[in-house]
Design a protein around this motif. Sequence first.
Motif, short mmCIF file in Angstrom:
data_model
loop_
_atom_site.label_atom_id
_atom_site.label_comp_id
_atom_site.label_asym_id
_atom_site.label_seq_id
_atom_site.Cartn_x
_atom_site.Cartn_y
_atom_site.Cartn_z
N GLU A 70 0.50 -1.38 -0.15
CA GLU A 70 0.23 -0.23 -0.06
C GLU A 70 1.14 1.49 0.32
OE1 GLU A 70 -2.92 -0.52 -1.35
OE2 GLU A 70 -3.89 -2.26 0.09
N GLU A 125 -11.13 -2.62 -0.23
CA GLU A 125 -10.72 -3.09 -0.98
C GLU A 125 -11.08 -3.42 -3.00
OE1 GLU A 125 -7.22 -3.57 -1.62
OE2 GLU A 125 -6.55 -4.12 1.05
N GLU A 155 -5.45 -4.87 -5.91
CA GLU A 155 -6.63 -4.14 -4.15
C GLU A 155 -7.75 -5.96 -4.79
OE1 GLU A 155 -4.44 -2.56 -3.22
OE2 GLU A 155 -4.67 -1.14 -3.70
N HIS A 158 -5.47 -8.43 -2.52
CA HIS A 158 -5.86 -7.85 -1.34
C HIS A 158 -7.07 -8.23 -1.18
CE1 HIS A 158 -2.79 -4.68 -1.04
NE2 HIS A 158 -2.48 -5.84 -1.26
FE LIG Z 1 -4.95 -2.15 -1.12
#
Ligand SMILES: [Fe+2]
Length: 201
Positions: A70, A125, A155, A158
């Motif tokens: 990030e 996310e 993302e 994630h």
């Molecule tokens: Fe992320």
Amino acid sequence: MSSQFTKTILRLQLPTDPRWVNIAEKNIEEILVDHAYCEQKAATSGISLIVKYPDKTRLVEEMTDLVAEEWSHFERVLAELKKRGWGLGRNRPDEYVVELTKHIRKGGQRERQLMDHLLVNALIEARSCERFKLLWKNIQDEDLQKFYYELMVSEAGHYVSFVKLAKEYMPAEVVDARLNELLEIEADIIRDLEPRPDRMH
Ligand SMILES: [Fe+2]
Ligand SMILES: [Fe+2]
């Protein structure tokens, strides 16, 4: 990545208003500034989880990697701003995140709180991933197109990791049930927020 992806993989209940991307493109400086802070908040949230749950080894390891990633996103957004002669600008409250975070239940079992926190992060996310997809597909700027494509993939990863991690600490069926509740809540929040010309969410 089709709209099918939004529904079946990300499982978001409400697609973003298609007008958002058109208005966002006209406000690219504001969008980049807001986006930079989204990355900063994602990194900060990972650090908070490490500090709050130092005894959860797997969590600490995964959050350490996530924070680094990030933060590299943050650096890259800063570079995109700089390239265009813009600076970071001021942080604005993220109403979407504030509303969603209210659904992290306080008290009770420590693992339940952790699960809520991980699932709220998972949804942020997922929604960010959906917005990056819209930007990637619709924006004219070729550098930014590539950048948003990469972020969309990152993302999405994630999102999956946060849900998996929640299942490390709570039974899978409990996590799935809570995720379903939070998906409904998330859709309600999106429905109530007007698409903002200058915000990622
Ligand atoms: Fe992320
Ligand atoms: Fe990111």
